[in-house]
Design an enzyme around this catalytic site. Structure first.
Site, PDB file in Angstrom:
ATOM      1  N   LYS A 165       9.894  -8.524   5.359  1.00  0.00           N
ATOM      2  CA  LYS A 165       8.926  -8.274   4.298  1.00  0.00           C
ATOM      3  C   LYS A 165       8.032  -9.506   4.130  1.00  0.00           C
ATOM      4  CE  LYS A 165      10.019  -6.493   0.406  1.00  0.00           C
ATOM      5  NZ  LYS A 165       8.692  -5.851   0.448  1.00  0.00           N
ATOM      6  N   GLU A 199       9.470 -10.641  -4.577  1.00  0.00           N
ATOM      7  CA  GLU A 199      10.164  -9.420  -4.124  1.00  0.00           C
ATOM      8  C   GLU A 199      11.656  -9.691  -3.910  1.00  0.00           C
ATOM      9  OE1 GLU A 199       6.573  -7.098  -1.766  1.00  0.00           O
ATOM     10  OE2 GLU A 199       7.742  -8.564  -0.674  1.00  0.00           O
ATOM     11  N   GLY A 237       8.140  -1.752  -0.357  1.00  0.00           N
ATOM     12  CA  GLY A 237       7.773  -1.478   1.030  1.00  0.00           C
ATOM     13  C   GLY A 237       8.462  -2.444   1.973  1.00  0.00           C
ATOM     14  N   SER A 286       0.812  -1.219   0.000  1.00  0.00           N
ATOM     15  CA  SER A 286       0.000   0.000   0.000  1.00  0.00           C
ATOM     16  C   SER A 286       0.845   1.269   0.000  1.00  0.00           C
ATOM     17  CB  SER A 286      -0.922  -0.019   1.227  1.00  0.00           C
ATOM     18  OG  SER A 286      -0.145  -0.104   2.412  1.00  0.00           O
TER      19      SER A 286
HETATM   20  C1  5RP Z   1       4.524  -7.442   0.521  1.00  0.00           C
HETATM   21  C2  5RP Z   1       5.453  -6.633   1.335  1.00  0.00           C
HETATM   22  C3  5RP Z   1       5.112  -5.202   1.536  1.00  0.00           C
HETATM   23  O1  5RP Z   1       6.065  -4.436   0.887  1.00  0.00           O
HETATM   24  C4  5RP Z   1       5.067  -4.911   2.997  1.00  0.00           C
HETATM   25  O2  5RP Z   1       4.077  -5.752   3.561  1.00  0.00           O
HETATM   26  C5  5RP Z   1       4.718  -3.449   3.276  1.00  0.00           C
HETATM   27  O3  5RP Z   1       3.443  -3.168   2.786  1.00  0.00           O
HETATM   28  P1  5RP Z   1       2.687  -1.811   3.112  1.00  0.00           P
HETATM   29  O4  5RP Z   1       3.426  -0.721   2.423  1.00  0.00           O
HETATM   30  O5  5RP Z   1       1.301  -2.062   2.575  1.00  0.00           O
HETATM   31  O6  5RP Z   1       2.690  -1.647   4.622  1.00  0.00           O
HETATM   32  O7  5RP Z   1       6.461  -7.076   1.809  1.00  0.00           O
HETATM   33  O8  5RP Z   1       4.886  -8.803   0.521  1.00  0.00           O
END
Ligand code: 5RP
Length: 235
Positions: free
Chosen positions: A98, A107, A86, A31
């Site tokens: 992550k 990722e 993120g 997000s």
């Molecule tokens: C997805 C991730 C995201 O980058 C992580 O969860 C952070 O997400 P957000 O910006 O919605 O908090 O690792 O697998």
């Protein structure tokens, strides 16, 4: 909640400063980084930015197509200039947890192929010691109960298969996510990553060690870019 959304947007947009025309860019998932993807699409349409992207999930692939970023496969190119993504937590050594969005495998593949990694986050993600956020681990559906037991023994904590309604979350790769509730005790993420990867049913773990070069961090006092002194990016 609205404030957190505004912070995510600020961080996501600010991170675009690292992207220049001609770059091959890894597009993270979540997000916060969604704002980066939208802003990169806007700059392509309105400011003549020219990039190609590699998405880290089907959700990001869909968004990138919607905003007009041309996509390539990792197999077609010789590495990426940068990935922006993120994180669920980062510690003072720029080690990351992550996988909160279940996209950790793609990722990590994309991050490993990138010459630099920039994390976008709001200041709730900064921790002294990793692990308050349950550690996501992608596991094979085959014998996942045995894998969960092995993880629980290794980590000496509760490990749960992540659910979505009545069934398990299924990743873009057809696997499951086991969340390990270690608590904020991960003081040696390098060693822990090695140990977790030795369990046969583990596909990948959401510890991103020695990868992050900078964090673009949004807090109530504004957005700051914190460079990893041991990283590959300079100001
Ligand atoms: C997805 C991730 C995201 O980058 C992580 O969860 C952070 O997400 P957000 O910006 O919605 O908090 O690792 O697998």
């Amino acid at each position: 909640m609205a404030d957190v959304e505004a912070l995510k947007k600020k961080a996501g947009i600010e991170a675009c400063q690292f992207v220049k025309s001609g770059m091959k860019v890894g597009l993270g998932t979540g997000s916060t980084v969604k704002h980066t993807v939208i802003e990169l699409g806007r700059r392509m349409a309105e400011e003549g930015l020219e990039i190609v992207g590699v998405p880290t999930s089907l959700a990001t692939e869909k968004l990138a197509i919607e905003v007009g970023i041309p996509l390539v496969e990792l197999s077609e190119i010789d590495g990426l200039d940068i990935v922006i993504d993120g994180a669920d937590e980062y510690d003072p050594d720029f080690q990351l947890i992550k996988g909160g969005g279940a996209a950790l495998l793609r990722e990590k593949i994309v991050a490993q192929e990138s010459s630099s990694m920039v994390v976008v986050a709001d200041d709730r993600k900064r921790v002294d010691t990793l692990g308050a956020f349950p550690l996501p681990i992608e596991v094979t559906p085959f014998s996942h109960e045995a894998t969960v037991r092995a993880l629980s023994r290794l980590l000496d904590c509760r490990v749960n298969i992540r659910m979505a309604g009545d069934g398990p979350v299924v990743t873009d790769n057809g696997n499951m996510i086991a969340d390990a509730h270690t608590g904020p005790k991960i003081t040696d993420p390098n060693s822990l990553e090695t140990q977790i990867l030795q369990i046969a049913g583990v596909v990948q773990v959401g510890l991103f060690n020695n990868m992050c070069d900078a964090v673009v961090l949004a807090g109530s006092d504004g957005v700051q870019t914190v460079l990893n002194p041991k990283g590959r990016l300079t100001s």
